[in-house]
Each structure stands twice: as structure tokens, then as C-alpha cells.
Scaffold this motif. Structure first.
Motif, PDB file in Angstrom:
ATOM      1  N   PRO A  37       0.675  -1.146  -0.024  1.00  0.00           N
ATOM      2  CA  PRO A  37      -0.114   0.042  -0.133  1.00  0.00           C
ATOM      3  C   PRO A  37       0.788   1.090   0.096  1.00  0.00           C
ATOM      4  N   ARG A  41       1.052   4.563  -2.675  1.00  0.00           N
ATOM      5  CA  ARG A  41       0.907   5.978  -2.235  1.00  0.00           C
ATOM      6  C   ARG A  41       2.110   6.631  -2.834  1.00  0.00           C
ATOM      7  N   TRP A  44       1.678   7.475  -6.330  1.00  0.00           N
ATOM      8  CA  TRP A  44       0.554   8.534  -6.703  1.00  0.00           C
ATOM      9  C   TRP A  44       0.971   9.653  -6.307  1.00  0.00           C
ATOM     10  N   GLY A 141      -7.615  15.332   2.616  1.00  0.00           N
ATOM     11  CA  GLY A 141      -8.723  14.522   2.901  1.00  0.00           C
ATOM     12  C   GLY A 141      -9.750  15.103   3.723  1.00  0.00           C
ATOM     13  N   ALA A 168      -8.482   3.286  -4.680  1.00  0.00           N
ATOM     14  CA  ALA A 168      -7.098   2.853  -4.225  1.00  0.00           C
ATOM     15  C   ALA A 168      -7.304   2.648  -2.612  1.00  0.00           C
ATOM     16  N   HIS A 169      -8.429   3.133  -2.236  1.00  0.00           N
ATOM     17  CA  HIS A 169      -8.319   3.166  -0.786  1.00  0.00           C
ATOM     18  C   HIS A 169      -8.868   1.873   0.045  1.00  0.00           C
ATOM     19  N   GLY A 172      -4.293  -0.294   2.213  1.00  0.00           N
ATOM     20  CA  GLY A 172      -3.707   0.514   3.272  1.00  0.00           C
ATOM     21  C   GLY A 172      -4.526   0.913   4.364  1.00  0.00           C
ATOM     22  N   ARG A 173      -3.729   2.119   5.077  1.00  0.00           N
ATOM     23  CA  ARG A 173      -4.300   2.693   6.170  1.00  0.00           C
ATOM     24  C   ARG A 173      -3.907   3.990   6.252  1.00  0.00           C
ATOM     25  N   CYS A 174      -4.589   4.819   7.383  1.00  0.00           N
ATOM     26  CA  CYS A 174      -4.155   6.437   7.852  1.00  0.00           C
ATOM     27  C   CYS A 174      -3.287   5.973   9.038  1.00  0.00           C
ATOM     28  N   HIS A 175      -2.720   6.633   9.049  1.00  0.00           N
ATOM     29  CA  HIS A 175      -1.581   6.822  10.309  1.00  0.00           C
ATOM     30  C   HIS A 175      -1.870   7.919  11.163  1.00  0.00           C
ATOM     31  N   ARG A 178       0.917  10.685  10.634  1.00  0.00           N
ATOM     32  CA  ARG A 178       1.437  11.103   9.097  1.00  0.00           C
ATOM     33  C   ARG A 178       0.467  11.750   8.579  1.00  0.00           C
ATOM     34  N   SER A 179      -0.987  11.521   8.490  1.00  0.00           N
ATOM     35  CA  SER A 179      -1.945  12.609   8.128  1.00  0.00           C
ATOM     36  C   SER A 179      -2.694  12.918   9.097  1.00  0.00           C
ATOM     37  N   TRP A 185      -9.676   1.429   5.464  1.00  0.00           N
ATOM     38  CA  TRP A 185     -10.983   1.586   5.046  1.00  0.00           C
ATOM     39  C   TRP A 185     -11.575   0.309   4.852  1.00  0.00           C
ATOM     40  N   THR A 244     -13.312  13.460   2.337  1.00  0.00           N
ATOM     41  CA  THR A 244     -13.396  13.109   0.749  1.00  0.00           C
ATOM     42  C   THR A 244     -13.811  11.946   0.137  1.00  0.00           C
TER      43      THR A 244
END
Ligand code: ZEM
Length: 304
Positions: A37, A41, A44, A141, A168-169, A172-175, A178-179, A185, A244
Motif C-alpha cells: 500500500p 501511495r 500516486w 482528505g 485505491a483506498h 492500506g491505512r491512515c496513520h 502521518r496524516s 478503509w 473526501t
């Protein structure tokens, strides 16, 4: 001087790179056990800086190696992806970083069960920061449909392509570090599928404000929560969406594509393969033979 390999690579050389990438995907101690993942990213964010009007940004250059782009808060965490690929670059020094990052993403998507994606090489690496695109071109986001159109129309994408790309979501994941967003998801975030669209439609997403004040949308899978109660089940069973992502449901033009991709995995795979290939070509101009044409934003290429 640009980095100029002596000759265009052979198919066997490219296969050797892909094979090296496949071997590093399994990372038991990293996130959900796969480097895939974050590699997706990386490609992208390398490409998503493109501006069609000024023909700046895009997948050429590998500008994230420089602080001006790599240190952009929007790119936080992508140093892990670049670090995963360093041994591949060391083993195959002829390939440019810009080609390696994009090739790694298509290899990872395929290996995670996704579609085969057309890839063409010949990207070059910037040799200093002067051609690095300005910060602020990647999506936020926390915003909505209008913002998505502003960002993706700038790159030359349509509403349908915005929805397909958002698929593409599935990965992977959100951290939080990081964000600011937290969680994944889908339940199996290392398997490429159309699950993201199904979950968007099927669940009753509730707004949740994290301790940091960041707002996202969550859904708790009750069955999974019951199963995993002993190991802090609730958290493991909680899935998330960004504001988003939610805007794809509420927007009249986006929503029909969410519905179609949720129903028809093959259609999603076909459209995703097409739009991801287009993404990776942003900022790349080719001649009739497929060789990159040297332009302002391109260093001197392979001598073929
Ligand atoms: Zn993402 N994305 N993205 N994305 N993305 C994150 C993670 C991943 C948006 C976004 O703000 C975020 C596309 C489009 C958009 C991936 C692929 C693609 C995260 C979490 C955020 C916040 C980062 C973190 O905390 O580590 C927004 C607003 C988008 C606009 C539509 C497109 C297009 C993608 C590829 C085609 C992937 C694979 C991840 C997971 C990364 C990881 O480390 O697991």
C-alpha cells in the motif's frame, strides 16, 4: 548532469526489477504485513503534483528525494516506501528512481490481486531541487467534492476517473502521525478489490472527532467487534472513511460510479487499470516510439 544509463532496459532487466519488488512486499513487522500500500501511495504522490496547464509536476524526476518535496507534510510516511525500494535500486542501479517508484506500484497492485496495469519507462531523475513542483498540489482528505474536482481536474481527470482512482483506498491505512487520520478503509487492506465501494454504500458512517480534533467517518463492524473482544476488539473492527471519500456518496455525479464499481468488480478493475496508467504518465511526453521527449521538466533520457 542527468543520470543517463547507457541503453534502454531489456524486458529481462525489467522483469528482474519486478521480481525484486515482489520479494520485498512481505513485511511482517510493518503495518498490515505488506509494503504494497505505501508503495502505491508513493507513486500516486509522485505523479499527483501534475498541472496540465503549466505542464509542471508529474511522475518524472523523483523529486521526493529532495526536502522541498519529500519534506512536504502531505508526503509524511512515504520515506518508508522509498527506504523499502533502496535495496532494489542498489541491485538494479540502471533504473531511475522515477521509473522504479512507478513500476513498484504497478507490481504491488498486481501482486495484491489487482489488475495488470500498463507501464512504460524512460523517466529520468532530477539532479537538484530546481524542477521540484510547489507544495500544496495534493488533495486534502478533510475537504469535499469541490476540492476533489479542483485538484483532479488540474491533472486532467474526469469525475469518473476521480471515483475510480479513489478505489485505491481499498489498500492500506491512515496513520495518526502521518496524516492525522486513523485506521483502514477495509478489513483486508493488502488485497486489492472493490470492497471500498461496497462498504461506502452499505454502512451507516458516523462522524467521529479524534482526540487531535481531526474529523473522519467510522463504522464499527459489530460481528468483528464481538469476535475480537479480548484483543481490544472494537478498534480492530472499526473501519474509516475520509470526508473526501464520503463526498463520493453525496455528490450527484460521483455517486453513480460508486454504485457501478460496488456492483461490478471487473468494471472497476478495468477502469482502475486505465486511470492508474494515465496517472503514471502525467508529465511524460513520448514520441512515436514511446521514448520520452526531452522537455523543460525532463532531464536527458536513456540513450536508445
Ligand atoms: Zn490516498 N490517502 N488520497 N489515494 N492513499 C491516504 C492513504 C492512501 C487521499 C488522502 O488524503 C489519503 C488517492 C487519493 C486520495 C492511497 C492511494 C491513493 C491517507 C492516509 C490519506 C489521508 C495517509 C497516512 O496517514 O498514512 C485523498 C484526499 C485523496 C483524494 C481522492 C489516490 C488517487 C490513490 C492511488 C491511486 C493508498 C494506497 C494509501 C495507503 C497508504 C498506506 O501507507 O497504507
Amino acid at each position: 548532469m542527468a543520470q543517463t544509463p547507457a541503453a534502454a532496459p531489456t524486458a529481462a532487466q525489467l522483469d528482474a526489477v519486478k521480481s525484486s519488488v515482489r520479494k520485498l512486499l512481505h513485511q511482517p513487522d510493518y503495518d498490515d504485513g505488506s509494503a504494497g500500500p505505501v508503495l502505491v501511495r508513493l507513486a500516486w504522490h509522485a505523479a499527483g503534483t501534475y498541472c496540465a496547464e503549466t505542464n509542471t509536476g508529474g511522475s518524472n524526476g523523483a523529486g521526493m528525494r529532495y526536502e522541498a518535496e519529500g519534506g512536504d507534510p502531505a508526503n509524511a510516511g512515504l520515506q518508508h516506501a522509498r527506504a523499502f525500494l533502496e535495496p532494489v535500486k542498489a541491485a538494479h542501479p540502471w533504473i531511475t528512481y522515477a521509473d522504479l517508484w512507478t513500476l513498484a506500484a504497478v507490481t504491488a497492485i498486481e501482486e495484491m490481486g489487482g489488475p495488470a496495469i500498463h507501464w512504460a519507462g524512460d523517466r529520468t531523475d532530477f539532479t537538484d531541487e530546481s524542477k521540484v513542483p510547489p507544495r500544496g498540489r495534493l488533495p486534502d482528505g478533510a475537504q469535499g467534492a469541490e476540492h476533489l474536482r479542483f485538484i483532479f481536474y488540474r491533472m486532467g481527470f474526469s469525475d469518473q476517473e476521480i471515483v475510480a482512482l479513489s478505489g485505491a483506498h481499498n489498500l492500506g491505512r491512515c496513520h495518526g502521525d502521518r496524516s492525522g487520520f486513523e485506521g483502514k478503509w477495509v478489513n483486508n487492506p493488502t488485497r486489492f478489490s472493490n470492497q471500498y465501494f461496497k462498504l461506502l454504500l452499505a454502512n451507516d458512517w458516523k462522524k467521529k472527532t479524534l482526540e487531535s480534533g481531526v474529523e473522519q467517518f467510522v463504522f464499527v463492524d459489530e460481528d468483528l467487534a464481538a469476535e475480537g473482544e479480548e484483543e481490544g476488539g472494537e478498534k480492530a473492527a472499526e473501519l474509516m472513511m475520509l470526508p473526501t471519500d464520503m463526498s463520493l456518496l453525496s455528490d450527484k455525479a460521483f455517486r453513480p460510479w460508486v454504485e457501478r464499481y460496488a456492483q461490478d468488480k471487473d468494471l472497476f478493475f478495468e477502469h482502475f487499470a486505465k486511470v492508474f496508467a494515465k496517472l503514471l504518465e502525467l508529465g511524460i511526453k513520448r514520441d512515436a516510439n514511446g521514448n520520452v521527449v526531452n522537455e523543460e521538466n525532463v532531464e536527458e533520457g536513456y540513450k536508445s
